[in-house]
Motif scaffolding. Structure first.
Motif, PDB file in Angstrom:
ATOM      1  N   VAL A   1     119.666 125.096  -4.294  1.00 51.00           N
ATOM      2  CA  VAL A   1     120.027 125.781  -5.538  1.00 51.00           C
ATOM      3  C   VAL A   1     120.451 127.219  -5.254  1.00 51.00           C
ATOM      4  N   ALA A   2     119.654 127.934  -4.471  1.00 51.28           N
ATOM      5  CA  ALA A   2     119.986 129.328  -4.164  1.00 51.28           C
ATOM      6  C   ALA A   2     121.296 129.430  -3.401  1.00 51.28           C
ATOM      7  N   GLU A   3     121.493 128.546  -2.421  1.00 51.70           N
ATOM      8  CA  GLU A   3     122.728 128.592  -1.634  1.00 51.70           C
ATOM      9  C   GLU A   3     123.934 128.260  -2.498  1.00 51.70           C
ATOM     10  N   PHE A   4     123.790 127.281  -3.372  1.00 58.12           N
ATOM     11  CA  PHE A   4     124.879 126.889  -4.268  1.00 58.12           C
ATOM     12  C   PHE A   4     125.299 128.057  -5.160  1.00 58.12           C
ATOM     13  N   ILE A   5     124.330 128.671  -5.843  1.00 54.57           N
ATOM     14  CA  ILE A   5     124.651 129.743  -6.779  1.00 54.57           C
ATOM     15  C   ILE A   5     125.237 130.948  -6.056  1.00 54.57           C
ATOM     16  N   GLU A   6     124.633 131.351  -4.941  1.00 50.93           N
ATOM     17  CA  GLU A   6     125.133 132.523  -4.229  1.00 50.93           C
ATOM     18  C   GLU A   6     126.521 132.268  -3.634  1.00 50.93           C
TER      19      GLU A   6
ATOM     20  N   ARG B   1     130.801 122.460  -2.515  1.00 54.71           N
ATOM     21  CA  ARG B   1     131.150 123.880  -2.531  1.00 54.71           C
ATOM     22  C   ARG B   1     132.660 124.056  -2.456  1.00 54.71           C
ATOM     23  N   LEU B   2     133.205 124.762  -3.410  1.00 54.47           N
ATOM     24  CA  LEU B   2     134.620 125.108  -3.375  1.00 54.47           C
ATOM     25  C   LEU B   2     134.834 126.233  -2.375  1.00 54.47           C
TER      26      LEU B   2
ATOM     27  N   GLU C   1     118.582 126.276   8.117  1.00 54.56           N
ATOM     28  CA  GLU C   1     118.607 125.127   7.212  1.00 54.56           C
ATOM     29  C   GLU C   1     119.669 125.217   6.117  1.00 54.56           C
ATOM     30  N   MET C   2     120.351 126.334   5.985  1.00 50.95           N
ATOM     31  CA  MET C   2     121.407 126.422   4.972  1.00 50.95           C
ATOM     32  C   MET C   2     122.516 125.434   5.288  1.00 50.95           C
ATOM     33  N   GLU C   3     122.892 124.619   4.312  1.00 55.81           N
ATOM     34  CA  GLU C   3     123.882 123.566   4.532  1.00 55.81           C
ATOM     35  C   GLU C   3     125.210 124.129   5.022  1.00 55.81           C
ATOM     36  N   PHE C   4     125.636 125.229   4.438  1.00 63.10           N
ATOM     37  CA  PHE C   4     126.936 125.791   4.774  1.00 63.10           C
ATOM     38  C   PHE C   4     127.005 126.224   6.235  1.00 63.10           C
ATOM     39  N   LEU C   5     125.862 126.644   6.783  1.00 58.68           N
ATOM     40  CA  LEU C   5     125.823 127.104   8.165  1.00 58.68           C
ATOM     41  C   LEU C   5     125.431 125.997   9.143  1.00 58.68           C
TER      42      LEU C   5
ATOM     43  N   LYS D   1     117.480 136.512  -2.170  1.00 61.07           N
ATOM     44  CA  LYS D   1     116.969 135.804  -3.355  1.00 61.07           C
ATOM     45  C   LYS D   1     115.747 134.962  -3.021  1.00 61.07           C
ATOM     46  N   ILE D   2     115.791 134.240  -1.916  1.00 58.02           N
ATOM     47  CA  ILE D   2     114.676 133.373  -1.545  1.00 58.02           C
ATOM     48  C   ILE D   2     113.414 134.199  -1.293  1.00 58.02           C
TER      49      ILE D   2
END
Length: 508
Positions: free
Chosen positions: A234-239, A316-317, A367-371, A465-466
């Protein structure tokens, strides 16, 4: 009235006698008696001119009261006018629903019909008031084309007389109704076995009576469900979306644990998200209820956001053209006839589970999906996603619009300008787990993130944020003020749920 005047004269006589006894001086007594006589004379003329008029008015009022039947609306309406505020925005009455004939035609042709969960109950979910109509959403997935009555209630939750309107479900779980003056709550009535309409408990209308949407672009986030913890996602998505210019999000929860709910509550506190919680009669609610979220968010965003990005929590766009810095820059080139903009998909293998709880900064960065994930499929248009204009769309599907209103067109963005990175799980025991064997995704390659600086900014924002939400510590007993701390001596520090700084092990 006569009783009151008699009492007044009686008291004056007593006062005169008392005054004469008190004032032995004849001159003073005469002066005082003259003043009292003058007052009495004025009282007499006032009584003579006023009492007949008052008596006549009282007689008229008594006659009117006797003639009023119990159903006479005047006293009730007067009470409501005093108790219910009369806002300017709520002084609108309309007789029709915009595009109603089109909707009926599409219903006859089964356009956008998608029945699902055939025994699901019809429960009211949300209601929105727009400049020219009202939309009510329900939790039913089997009501397409069914007749239904719109019902209107004032601020006291009392139904407004002669206000009902016969409408229909379109699309799957949505009822559109005209406006009514003074309506604060709405409900629906459904005919059952010829016994008249069975009504639902009225729900308040959410204000969407904006001439200009307060948000230029928002995200309708696919529903959150399942056992996997979503707090980091959720945090990664919003940020992520904030970094490309989005400032508002619509979230829908089917089920989420308390730990994951903390991050949503934080974003709700800062005013960045709106949260819809769907409750139904079913113990388990999953992807089969996804269209409830799609349709509810479509209605929620109307007149509230000019553009809406329709994506799931794992999508993610990304903007690949370095000259374009935000989503709005990307969309500004389209004229007012464009109601939908499509984006291709690149599926990326998500081979692990999201972490259970926050542990450290190193954990977040790893663990961040984008990374973390970059084994990617070729770009495909097979399940593309869209950004849409809510008022120009009649009905939404999972990925794109079922039906646009006339005069509206769709455009498609080249995949070297922008696309969707979809972090699709590779688990074999879920719906759609066979996607890895699909020929469209047979050839995988490592595709690192296109802009490393974007990844750095994202990591920094997510960490901040986390840590704000989850990086917590014990309360030290030494931090408690002296006065309440005296109770510790009698009851022990367990009542404060604290720990001394030099204390180790179980504090009990």
């Amino acid at each position: 009235m006569f009783t009151i005047l008699s009492k007044v004269f009686y008291q004056l006589i007593i006062f005169i006698i008392f005054t004469i006894n008190q004032y032995r001086n004849i001159v003073k007594s005469l002066i005082l008696l003259s003043v009292i006589g003058f007052i009495c004379l004025n009282l007499y003329f006032y009584w003579k001119d006023t009492v007949p008029i008052v008596y006549a008015k009282l007689k008229d009022i008594n006659e009117t009261t006797r003639n009023l039947s119990p159903s006479t609306p005047y006293p009730k309406k007067r009470r409501k006018s005093m108790e219910c505020p009369s806002e300017l925005w709520n002084q609108v009455h309309t007789d029709i629903v915009p595009n109603e004939d089109l909707h009926l035609d599409w219903i006859q042709k089964n356009i956008s019909r998608r029945d699902n969960i055939m025994e699901s109950q019809i429960r009211l979910l949300t209601a929105f008031v727009y400049p020219d109509h009202i939309s009510i959403t329900t939790t039913s997935q089997r009501s397409f084309g069914q007749n239904v009555s719109c019902m209107y209630y004032d601020c006291l939750r009392e139904e407004i007389e002669n206000s009902r309107y016969e409408s229909v479900f379109f699309p799957m779980n949505v009822i559109r109704c005209p406006r009514r003056i003074g309506a604060k709550y709405v409900s629906i009535g459904l005919e059952e076995n010829g016994n008249g309409p069975k009504t639902q408990e009225p729900i308040p209308m959410i204000y969407r009576n904006f001439e200009t949407p307060p948000h230029q672009i928002s995200v309708c986030v696919g529903p959150i469900y399942g056992l996997e913890n979503r707090w980091l996602q959720v945090a990664e998505f919003i940020e992520h979306y904030k970094l490309i210019g989005v400032r508002h999000f619509y979230f829908t929860i089917f089920n989420i644990n308390e730990y994951g709910r903390k991050i949503l509550d934080e974003y709700q506190r800062t005013g960045e998200i709106e949260l819809t919680v769907i409750q139904s009669e079913y113990q388990n609610v999953d992807w089969q209820f996804h269209l409830l979220q799609i349709n509810e968010c479509h209605q929620r965003s109307k007149h509230h956001s000019k553009w809406v990005i329709n994506v799931d929590i794992d999508e993610r766009l990304v903007i690949l053209d370095p000259k374009i810095k935000s989503v709005l820059e990307l969309l500004n080139g389209y004229n007012d006839t464009v109601g939908e903009v499509g984006f291709a998909i690149r599926r990326i293998q998500k081979t692990g589970q999201l972490p259970e709880k926050y542990e450290s900064e190193e954990q977040i960065l790893s663990e961040m999906e984008f990374l973390k994930y970059n084994v990617s499929s070729p770009v495909t248009w097979g399940a593309y996603k869209t950004i849409y204009r809510p008022e120009k769309i009649a009905a939404m599907y999972y990925h794109w619009a079922y039906q646009r209103y006339p005069g509206t067109v769709a455009e498609y963005v080249k995949s070297d300008v922008a696309l969707i990175r979809h972090y699709r799980t590779t688990e074999s025991n879920i719906l759609g787990s066979g996607w890895l064997s699909d020929p469209n995704y047979a050839s995988f390659s490592i595709v690192p993130i296109e802009d490393p600086k974007f990844g750095e900014k994202l990591a920094k924002a997510v960490l901040e944020k986390i840590k704000y939400v989850y990086d917590q510590r014990d309360l030290n007993c030494e931090e408690i003020a002296e006065v309440p701390y005296q109770e510790y001596k009698e009851f022990g520090h367990d009542i404060f749920n604290c720990r001394f700084r030099n204390e180790t092990g179980d504090k009990r």
